[in-house]
Write a protein that holds these residues in place. Structure first.
Motif, mmCIF file in Angstrom:
data_model
loop_
_atom_site.group_PDB
_atom_site.id
_atom_site.type_symbol
_atom_site.label_atom_id
_atom_site.label_comp_id
_atom_site.label_asym_id
_atom_site.label_seq_id
_atom_site.Cartn_x
_atom_site.Cartn_y
_atom_site.Cartn_z
ATOM 1 N N ALA A 88 0.839 -1.204 0.000
ATOM 2 C CA ALA A 88 0.000 0.000 0.000
ATOM 3 C C ALA A 88 0.873 1.252 0.000
ATOM 4 O O ALA A 88 0.599 2.208 -0.738
ATOM 5 N N ARG A 89 1.935 1.242 0.801
ATOM 6 C CA ARG A 89 2.851 2.381 0.840
ATOM 7 C C ARG A 89 3.496 2.572 -0.532
ATOM 8 O O ARG A 89 3.601 3.694 -1.039
ATOM 9 N N ALA A 108 -4.337 5.403 -6.099
ATOM 10 C CA ALA A 108 -3.570 4.327 -5.462
ATOM 11 C C ALA A 108 -4.486 3.224 -4.937
ATOM 12 O O ALA A 108 -4.013 2.167 -4.539
ATOM 13 N N GLN A 109 -5.781 3.499 -4.920
ATOM 14 C CA GLN A 109 -6.799 2.565 -4.441
ATOM 15 C C GLN A 109 -6.534 2.124 -2.995
ATOM 16 O O GLN A 109 -6.472 0.944 -2.677
ATOM 17 N N VAL A 110 -6.370 3.153 -2.149
ATOM 18 C CA VAL A 110 -6.218 2.933 -0.710
ATOM 19 C C VAL A 110 -7.184 3.863 0.016
ATOM 20 O O VAL A 110 -7.796 4.739 -0.592
ATOM 21 N N THR A 111 -7.285 3.665 1.297
ATOM 22 C CA THR A 111 -8.140 4.537 2.100
ATOM 23 C C THR A 111 -7.327 5.719 2.620
ATOM 24 O O THR A 111 -6.092 5.685 2.638
ATOM 25 N N ARG A 112 -8.029 6.739 3.049
ATOM 26 C CA ARG A 112 -7.379 7.901 3.670
ATOM 27 C C ARG A 112 -6.585 7.454 4.901
ATOM 28 O O ARG A 112 -5.461 7.910 5.128
ATOM 29 N N HIS A 114 0.923 5.695 6.718
ATOM 30 C CA HIS A 114 2.262 5.655 6.137
ATOM 31 C C HIS A 114 2.935 7.025 6.055
ATOM 32 O O HIS A 114 4.173 7.098 6.076
ATOM 33 N N PHE A 115 2.158 8.073 5.937
ATOM 34 C CA PHE A 115 2.692 9.430 5.794
ATOM 35 C C PHE A 115 1.868 10.363 6.674
ATOM 36 O O PHE A 115 0.641 10.312 6.650
#
Length: 193
Positions: A13-14, A42-46, A52-53
């Motif tokens: 995911a990162r 990126a097809q990830v959640t908030r 990660h950031f």
């Protein structure tokens, strides 16, 4: 789900976030891209982004760190060839020219970032300065190794030629710009040695 699988999923995911941000930041500019778009592409959640950031600035810094590692890797790969010093300078120049001729080339990621973050105290600007200092020191060392004197001056000339080629390479015919850049590198080697 095992810890190993979780770690793999987390790093994937990162990587997706960073790859997506890198692609969009470089192609469109940093300020013009919001985190919502990066999350969507990126097809990830908030929550995944913020796991990660800490925020967009940290993602930008990761983007620049990745670009820095890539450029250092290019220079290290050339140096590892064990070429004579002047040939090493030429090979670094050819590597830069290859980048300029690559599809989607939009100039130097660091100069682009500096233009968007002009405040010298901002962490993004500081990351740009750190990379630029490394590149100047590297160019100076390459020139010194090649017997170019004074190495500090010829190193600066190399960096300035590179910067000009990077700026012009996305505005004009890249083949012509690269030929001019490589001619300039030859000129430095002739007059500095």
């Amino acid at each position: 789900m095992s810890t190993r699988t979780e770690g793999k999923s987390t790093s994937e995911a990162r990587a997706r976030l960073l790859d997506t941000a890198t692609r969009i930041f470089y192609a469109e500019g940093i300020h013009s891209v919001g985190v919502d778009r990066i999350i969507a592409e990126a097809q990830v959640t908030r929550a995944t982004l913020y796991r990660h950031f800490k925020g967009k600035d940290e993602l930008i810094l990761a983007y620049l760190q990745q670009a820095d590692r890539g450029i250092r890797g290019q220079v290290d790969a050339v140096r590892a060839q064990g070429l004579p010093p002047a040939e090493t300078v030429r090979a670094v120049g050819r590597s830069i020219a290859e980048g300029i001729r690559s599809p989607g080339f939009r100039g130097c990621a660091f100069l682009n970032a500096a233009a968007e973050y002009p405040d010298p105290a901002h962490p993004v600007h500081q990351a740009v300065l750190a990379h630029r200092q490394w590149f100047l020191e590297t160019a100076t060392q390459l020139m010194d190794d090649a017997g170019c004197s004074p190495a500090e001056v010829t190193g600066r000339h190399f960096v300035m030629l590179r910067d000009g080629a990077m700026a012009a390479g996305c505005l004009f015919d890249p083949a012509l710009i690269c030929a001019t850049f490589l001619d300039g590198v030859e000129g430095i080697l002739r007059t500095g040695a």
